[in-house]
Design an enzyme around this catalytic site. Structure first.
Site, PDB file in Angstrom:
ATOM      1  N   HIS A 147     134.785 -29.225 -22.775  1.00 49.85           N
ATOM      2  CA  HIS A 147     133.597 -30.053 -22.588  1.00 49.85           C
ATOM      3  C   HIS A 147     133.137 -29.934 -21.143  1.00 49.85           C
ATOM      4  O   HIS A 147     133.930 -30.112 -20.218  1.00 49.85           O
ATOM      5  CB  HIS A 147     133.890 -31.513 -22.937  1.00 49.85           C
ATOM      6  CG  HIS A 147     132.652 -32.349 -23.054  1.00 49.85           C
ATOM      7  ND1 HIS A 147     132.057 -32.921 -21.965  1.00 49.85           N
ATOM      8  CD2 HIS A 147     131.885 -32.669 -24.107  1.00 49.85           C
ATOM      9  CE1 HIS A 147     130.984 -33.579 -22.354  1.00 49.85           C
ATOM     10  NE2 HIS A 147     130.851 -33.442 -23.649  1.00 49.85           N
TER      11      HIS A 147
ATOM     12  N   ASP B 288     135.513 -37.500 -34.188  1.00 53.41           N
ATOM     13  CA  ASP B 288     134.869 -38.325 -33.169  1.00 53.41           C
ATOM     14  C   ASP B 288     134.404 -37.415 -32.043  1.00 53.41           C
ATOM     15  O   ASP B 288     135.221 -36.874 -31.294  1.00 53.41           O
ATOM     16  CB  ASP B 288     135.834 -39.382 -32.626  1.00 53.41           C
ATOM     17  CG  ASP B 288     136.264 -40.369 -33.699  1.00 53.41           C
ATOM     18  OD1 ASP B 288     135.407 -40.742 -34.522  1.00 53.41           O
ATOM     19  OD2 ASP B 288     137.457 -40.728 -33.722  1.00 53.41           O
ATOM     20  N   LEU B 289     133.105 -37.238 -31.909  1.00 52.29           N
ATOM     21  CA  LEU B 289     132.540 -36.251 -31.009  1.00 52.29           C
ATOM     22  C   LEU B 289     133.049 -36.421 -29.583  1.00 52.29           C
ATOM     23  O   LEU B 289     132.886 -37.479 -28.977  1.00 52.29           O
ATOM     24  CB  LEU B 289     131.007 -36.339 -31.028  1.00 52.29           C
ATOM     25  CG  LEU B 289     130.260 -35.315 -30.171  1.00 52.29           C
ATOM     26  CD1 LEU B 289     130.538 -33.902 -30.659  1.00 52.29           C
ATOM     27  CD2 LEU B 289     128.764 -35.610 -30.181  1.00 52.29           C
ATOM     28  N   ASP B 290     133.685 -35.362 -29.057  1.00 50.48           N
ATOM     29  CA  ASP B 290     134.161 -35.307 -27.670  1.00 50.48           C
ATOM     30  C   ASP B 290     135.143 -36.432 -27.334  1.00 50.48           C
ATOM     31  O   ASP B 290     135.248 -36.847 -26.181  1.00 50.48           O
ATOM     32  CB  ASP B 290     132.983 -35.342 -26.688  1.00 50.48           C
ATOM     33  CG  ASP B 290     132.081 -34.124 -26.831  1.00 50.48           C
ATOM     34  OD1 ASP B 290     132.605 -33.051 -27.175  1.00 50.48           O
ATOM     35  OD2 ASP B 290     130.865 -34.260 -26.615  1.00 50.48           O
ATOM     36  N   GLU B 291     135.868 -36.922 -28.324  1.00 47.76           N
ATOM     37  CA  GLU B 291     136.827 -38.000 -28.081  1.00 47.76           C
ATOM     38  C   GLU B 291     138.228 -37.641 -28.573  1.00 47.76           C
ATOM     39  O   GLU B 291     139.080 -38.504 -28.715  1.00 47.76           O
ATOM     40  CB  GLU B 291     136.347 -39.297 -28.740  1.00 47.76           C
ATOM     41  CG  GLU B 291     135.068 -39.853 -28.126  1.00 47.76           C
ATOM     42  CD  GLU B 291     134.678 -41.207 -28.693  1.00 47.76           C
ATOM     43  OE1 GLU B 291     135.509 -41.807 -29.409  1.00 47.76           O
ATOM     44  OE2 GLU B 291     133.545 -41.657 -28.422  1.00 47.76           O
TER      45      GLU B 291
END
Length: 282
Positions: free
Chosen positions: A189, A223-226
């Site tokens: 990311h 869970d997007l980018d988590e």
């Protein structure tokens, strides 16, 4: 002496785990060359990674550990160090992370095998094929997303990929694909999570006058980018840096964090502990 095998395990934290593991290896003529462990006091769970050489074969050891595991509630895996992790790399148009991974593998700095590269754009075909690696152009739209993701899974099976690396693959993945590749898919990311999510993170950082920028490598979840964070890299910046400067620095940070996360995963140094990771680096 170099290690031939790696054992990773987690179990409820209780006395006797280390003794049981080392005793079993000793009885099978194995020599421990590296051992790391951690007891999580909050989760009350024990994590361990052991490298060892010689002694019994992998099948015999797997049978022995399968018999031991129920006594301690162990979840364990055994790996042959001679078998390299096979990776399928997904990219879009940004080439810096892919280029870095390809270079590190060719130079012997990253002990994986890149079996293939797939992208929703054709742009990075020449770079990939210059390394003698297959390139697959898989265009995607909202209407074809399910079919395109099925093609990605077909490539995972075709190449017998142990790992999928998102080297700046700029697509949001479905819950179904994330579930099928749980613990086997790493993303980089372009931000020091959880700050500055979404579009143009370096412009967001510039407008806020940040003093540190960074990049985050993590396992992919629905869970997007988590997902569980494996590695983060940061650099100190100041008011003299333009958004373009920050982006250039950020590209280097992304390459470093992703390569380190991939290496640790390939060396079986990353253990999942709920929503976080336990890292046993060299």
């Amino acid at each position: 002496m170099s290690a031939d095998y790696v054992l990773t395990l987690s179990c409820p934290d209780r006395p006797g785990v280390v003794a049981a593991v080392s005793g079993l290896l000793a009885r099978h003529g194995c020599n421990i060359t590296e051992s790391q462990q951690f007891g999580d006091p909050v989760a009350e769970r024990f994590f361990m990674r052991v490298q060892f050489a010689g002694g019994a074969g992998l099948d015999e050891l797997r049978t022995a550990f399968a018999a031991l595991a129920p006594d301690f509630g162990m979840e364990l895996q055994l790996f042959d160090q001679a078998v390299k992790t096979r990776a399928l790399v997904l990219v879009s148009k940004f080439d810096h992370c892919l280029n870095d991974l390809l270079y590190r593998v060719r130079s012997g700095l990253l002990g994986i095998e890149i079996a293939g590269v797939a992208s929703n754009h054709p742009d990075l075909r020449p770079l990939t094929q210059s390394y003698g690696i297959d390139y697959h152009h898989l265009p995607v739209t909202a209407e074809t997303k399910a079919r395109q993701e099925a093609e990605i899974l077909t490539l995972v099976d075709h190449y017998q990929a142990d790992l999928v690396v998102l080297a700046r693959y700029m697509q949001v993945l479905s819950e179904d694909l994330c579930a099928k590749l749980t613990g086997r898919m790493i993303n980089i990311h372009h931000s020091f999570l959880p700050s500055f999510k979404g579009a143009k993170p370096y412009h967001q950082a510039y407008s806020r006058g940040v003093k540190l920028i960074g990049a985050t490598a993590h396992y992919v979840t629905a869970d997007l980018d988590e997902g569980p964070i494996i590695e983060q890299e940061v650099a100190r910046v100041n008011h003299t840096h333009s958004p373009e400067d920050l982006a250039a620095i950020g590209r280097d940070l992304e390459c470093q964090a992703l390569a380190r996360a991939v290496r640790w995963h390939a060396e079986h140094r990353v253990l999942l502990d709920g929503h976080k990771t336990i890292i046993f680096p060299r």
